[in-house]
Design an enzyme around this catalytic site. Structure first.
Site, PDB file in Angstrom:
ATOM      1  N   GLU A 181       0.990  -0.984   0.096  1.00 20.21           N
ATOM      2  CA  GLU A 181      -0.104  -0.015  -0.002  1.00 20.21           C
ATOM      3  C   GLU A 181       0.906   1.146   0.011  1.00 20.21           C
ATOM      4  O   GLU A 181       1.775   1.249   0.908  1.00 20.21           O
ATOM      5  CB  GLU A 181      -0.823  -0.092   1.359  1.00 20.21           C
ATOM      6  CG  GLU A 181      -1.873   1.193   1.151  1.00 20.21           C
ATOM      7  CD  GLU A 181      -2.778   1.255   2.562  1.00 20.21           C
ATOM      8  OE1 GLU A 181      -2.741   0.181   3.463  1.00 20.21           O
ATOM      9  OE2 GLU A 181      -3.264   2.390   2.639  1.00 20.21           O
ATOM     10  N   ARG A 207       5.139 -13.188   9.702  1.00 20.67           N
ATOM     11  CA  ARG A 207       5.763 -11.883   9.223  1.00 20.67           C
ATOM     12  C   ARG A 207       6.924 -11.946   9.991  1.00 20.67           C
ATOM     13  O   ARG A 207       7.450 -12.567  11.116  1.00 20.67           O
ATOM     14  CB  ARG A 207       4.983 -10.843   9.414  1.00 20.67           C
ATOM     15  CG  ARG A 207       4.542 -10.582  10.959  1.00 20.67           C
ATOM     16  CD  ARG A 207       3.489  -9.378  11.077  1.00 20.67           C
ATOM     17  NE  ARG A 207       3.825  -8.276  10.784  1.00 20.67           N
ATOM     18  CZ  ARG A 207       3.155  -7.403   9.832  1.00 20.67           C
ATOM     19  NH1 ARG A 207       2.187  -7.917   9.203  1.00 20.67           N
ATOM     20  NH2 ARG A 207       3.557  -6.332   9.456  1.00 20.67           N
ATOM     21  N   LYS A 228       4.133   1.022   9.081  1.00 23.79           N
ATOM     22  CA  LYS A 228       4.535   2.374   8.149  1.00 23.79           C
ATOM     23  C   LYS A 228       3.825   3.518   9.091  1.00 23.79           C
ATOM     24  O   LYS A 228       4.218   4.470   9.001  1.00 23.79           O
ATOM     25  CB  LYS A 228       3.871   2.047   6.883  1.00 23.79           C
ATOM     26  CG  LYS A 228       4.654   1.449   6.137  1.00 23.79           C
ATOM     27  CD  LYS A 228       4.136   1.461   4.676  1.00 23.79           C
ATOM     28  CE  LYS A 228       3.623   0.289   3.967  1.00 23.79           C
ATOM     29  NZ  LYS A 228       2.342   0.257   3.544  1.00 23.79           N
TER      30      LYS A 228
HETATM   31  P1  ATP Z   1       2.678  -1.577   7.492  1.00 18.23           P
HETATM   32  O1  ATP Z   1       1.923  -2.055   8.913  1.00 18.23           O
HETATM   33  O2  ATP Z   1       4.182  -1.576   7.743  1.00 18.23           O
HETATM   34  O3  ATP Z   1       1.960  -0.793   6.630  1.00 18.23           O
HETATM   35  P2  ATP Z   1       1.212  -3.641   5.884  1.00 18.23           P
HETATM   36  O4  ATP Z   1       1.349  -5.097   5.775  1.00 18.23           O
HETATM   37  O5  ATP Z   1       0.248  -2.927   6.172  1.00 18.23           O
HETATM   38  O6  ATP Z   1       2.591  -3.139   6.584  1.00 18.23           O
HETATM   39  P3  ATP Z   1       1.603  -3.392   3.176  1.00 18.23           P
HETATM   40  O7  ATP Z   1       2.101  -2.142   2.185  1.00 18.23           O
HETATM   41  O8  ATP Z   1       0.032  -3.683   2.779  1.00 18.23           O
HETATM   42  O9  ATP Z   1       1.949  -3.151   4.561  1.00 18.23           O
HETATM   43  O10 ATP Z   1       2.383  -4.755   2.913  1.00 18.23           O
HETATM   44  C1  ATP Z   1       2.954  -5.248   1.407  1.00 18.23           C
HETATM   45  C2  ATP Z   1       3.314  -6.744   1.783  1.00 18.23           C
HETATM   46  O11 ATP Z   1       4.180  -6.588   2.727  1.00 18.23           O
HETATM   47  C3  ATP Z   1       2.067  -7.293   2.257  1.00 18.23           C
HETATM   48  O12 ATP Z   1       2.022  -8.436   1.317  1.00 18.23           O
HETATM   49  C4  ATP Z   1       2.595  -7.655   3.741  1.00 18.23           C
HETATM   50  O13 ATP Z   1       2.109  -9.122   4.139  1.00 18.23           O
HETATM   51  C5  ATP Z   1       4.048  -7.784   3.622  1.00 18.23           C
HETATM   52  N1  ATP Z   1       4.646  -7.346   4.818  1.00 18.23           N
HETATM   53  C6  ATP Z   1       4.509  -6.300   5.787  1.00 18.23           C
HETATM   54  N2  ATP Z   1       5.009  -6.399   6.757  1.00 18.23           N
HETATM   55  C7  ATP Z   1       5.786  -7.499   6.709  1.00 18.23           C
HETATM   56  C8  ATP Z   1       6.564  -8.168   7.739  1.00 18.23           C
HETATM   57  N3  ATP Z   1       6.918  -7.603   8.749  1.00 18.23           N
HETATM   58  N4  ATP Z   1       6.909  -9.583   7.362  1.00 18.23           N
HETATM   59  C9  ATP Z   1       6.863 -10.023   6.197  1.00 18.23           C
HETATM   60  N5  ATP Z   1       5.993  -9.225   5.225  1.00 18.23           N
HETATM   61  C10 ATP Z   1       5.496  -8.256   5.708  1.00 18.23           C
HETATM   62 MG    MG Z   2      -1.220  -1.874   5.576  1.00 13.67          MG
END
Ligand code: ATP
Ligand code: MG
Length: 567
Positions: free
Chosen positions: A41, A268, A278
């Site tokens: 995202e 994760r 983020k």
């Molecule tokens: P954040 O809370 O940092 O925004 P998110 O999962 O909401 O994390 P996205 O941009 O939606 O962020 O994530 C893109 C991809 O990265 C998704 O497939 C998510 O599962 C993966 N991802 C995010 N954080 C991790 C992590 N700590 N370990 C493994 N994969 C991750």
């Molecule tokens: Mg997210």
């Protein structure tokens, strides 16, 4: 990708995901194709957690002769910006991965997603609901209690179609209505209790579609359908989405879509002393707790790049951590180990004195400067040698001298002889102090017979010090870092406090009177060297031609014992 194969595990890794995909291929599922995607995202910069998903998706596709899409999940216009889209692309390329032509945006599918929702309404599988968000929560039930049907659940298809069309036209206010799937308010899985598919966000600017839409699809609706539209075969996501898989499958099944990817969940990445959300990272940037997304203390890829973490080390780290179904926390020291290992093999050695103490070699000619030959990298003979100027006045590290040395201190002290790296043995004759009693200079003698750093008579010294020539060396700022958070789990804080309670006040220290060997003049931003005996240092973008600024990427040794004691 890196052309240094020793940085990567030589053998293809195996884990439960690769095993499943290989089995799918053996059975001819999806026609034997493999298409994965990385779906960020664009609401912030990528962090080290994302790299686990990036490495996994791109590597699996490559190993299986498939492709990996980069798809921006841009369904939440209020949080998303073009700056983030650009940085994400840049960071993925820097990591060494390439999506080729497969760049997609969920926002490109808004029209199709609208049509799919209309289709579900026609099939009697979705309805427009007018409950407020508060009422919605009350109707939802809990893990132990079933939910209650919405009073709008029985609306006719015609009424639903009419209302949904008018939602699209912008006739209703934000929050006044949603479209929900008609599944089961008593489902033991909360995600299946008539989840929201579309919501109103009136008058919000979207970074790609501008003001065109007043309604936006929810993540769960957009995600499975985007996967299906792109003919993804294996949709790899983190464990939190386990409970969303029934909904993922329900939507695709109810719409009778031919392309029905397999969702697979993995644990994760959690890193000690690190926050990886983020939203929180953005808060830290906005509150000025760090200098920006690329502050070298940030767990973002841009921060790590600036700090001097090479992409090969980050990839090796992710490979080493592996892919499992069980959540755990990896020690930050492990990432640092990968960084150290890489630079040990690749970083040219230089001499830099971070806390200079002048040393006058009293028996060295006043006007003489000689070039001393120094080895560039003992780990890599092909790196050759360089010359470093030596003269009558030098700097050594203040900490390498003790007037009154404790028992196990073997470095320089009055009357003692030590080696200056690659140069000569010197003996300290005299300590010069100022009016306050502070040591301002040492007066030493050198032995010309020890040229190159060895005594022909075989006499030994117990220490070898790094040094620079006072006149020829150049001034530099050096920023040394410790973990941004002292607490192993920064979000585990006492009630009433937020994560800032666990910020480490010593996470950055600026040393502003350092001296580096003249060979570093003209170094480019991003160049990384080893300062002998000190660690690996990278040229910061704040450098100017007259004033070099270095970031310490990592120390030479694991210093975590110290952090653990403090924490
Ligand atoms: P954040 O809370 O940092 O925004 P998110 O999962 O909401 O994390 P996205 O941009 O939606 O962020 O994530 C893109 C991809 O990265 C998704 O497939 C998510 O599962 C993966 N991802 C995010 N954080 C991790 C992590 N700590 N370990 C493994 N994969 C991750
Ligand atoms: Mg997210």
């Amino acid at each position: 990708m890196s052309n240094d194969s020793t940085d990567e595990a030589a053998t293809a890794s195996s884990d439960f995901i690769r095993t499943m995909i290989r089995e799918d291929r053996r059975q001819g599922r999806f026609g034997g194709r493999v298409v994965t995607r990385f779906p960020p995202e664009p609401n912030g910069y990528l962090h080290i957690g994302h790299t686990k998903a990036i490495c996994l998706n791109f590597a699996v596709a490559k190993e299986m002769g498939g492709t990996c899409h980069l798809r921006f999940d841009d369904t939440n216009p209020s949080a998303e910006e073009v700056e983030y889209v650009d940085s994400i692309k840049n960071d993925i390329r820097w990591l060494g991965f390439d999506w080729g032509e497969n760049l997609f945006f969920a926002s490109d599918y808004f029209g199709q997603l609208y049509d799919y929702a209309v289709d579900l309404i026609r099939r009697g599988k979705a309805y427009v609901c007018d409950l407020s968000s508060e009422e919605h929560r009350q109707h939802r039930g809990t893990l132990t209690e079933p939910g209650i049907d919405s009073p709008y659940r029985g609306r006719s298809v015609e009424e639903n179609l009419d209302l949904f069309e008018r939602m699209k036209q912008g006739e209703f206010e934000t929050g006044s209505r949603v479209v929900r799937a008609k599944i089961d308010m008593a489902s033991p899985i909360l995600t299946m209790r008539d989840p929201i598919l579309f919501r109103i966000q009136k008058g919000v600017h979207h970074h790609r579609t501008g003001a065109e839409w007043h309604i936006y699809p929810m993540y769960d609706f957009a995600h499975c359908l985007s996967d299906s539209i792109e003919n993804i075969t294996h949709s790899l996501c983190t464990l939190e989405f386990l409970d969303h898989r029934p909904l993922y499958d329900w939507i695709l099944d109810e719409l009778e879509l031919e392309s029905h990817p397999q969702q697979i969940e993995f644990a994760r990445l959690n890193l000690s002393h690190t926050v990886m959300s983020k939203r929180i990272l953005r808060g830290m940037v906005e509150r000025g707790l760090v200098s920006g997304w690329d502050d070298p203390r940030m767990p973002t890829l841009s921060g790590m790049r600036r700090r001097g973490y090479p992409p090969q080390a980050i990839r090796s780290f992710c490979e080493g951590v592996g892919v499992t179904k069980k959540n755990n926390t990896i020690q930050l020291a492990r990432l640092e180990f990968n960084v150290r290992e890489h630079w040990n093999r690749h970083a040219p050695r230089k001499m830099a004195v971070l806390d200079p103490l002048p040393v006058v070699i009293t028996n060295y000619p006043d006007d003489q400067v000689e070039e001393i030959e120094a080895i560039n990298n003992p780990e890599d003979p092909s790196a050759g040698t360089r010359s470093v100027p030596f003269s009558r006045v030098l700097f050594i590290e203040r900490g390498d001298f003790r007037e009154d040395p404790p028992r196990k201190f073997f470095r320089l002290a009055p009357g003692r002889e030590v080696r200056l790296r690659y140069a000569y043995f010197i003996t300290c004759d005299e300590v010069v102090k100022n009016a306050d009693g502070e040591i301002v200079e040492l007066r030493c003698r050198y032995d010309p017979a020890t040229h190159g750093g060895d005594a022909p008579d075989g006499r030994k010294v117990k220490a070898t010090l790094h040094w620079v020539s006072a006149e020829q060396s150049v001034r530099a700022d050096v920023r040394v870092y410790e973990p941004l958070f002292s607490a192993e789990d920064p979000l585990d804080v006492p009630e009433g406090e937020d994560f800032t309670a666990s910020l480490n006040p010593d996470s950055i220290r600026v040393l502003s009177d350092c001296r580096v060997e003249p060979g570093l003049v003209g170094a480019s931003v991003g160049d990384t060297v080893q300062f002998e005996r000190q660690g690996y240092f990278t040229v910061d973008p704040d450098s100017t031609p007259d004033a070099l600024v270095f970031n310490r990427a990592v120390t030479l040794r694991d210093t975590w014992a110290k952090v653990a004691k403090k924490g």
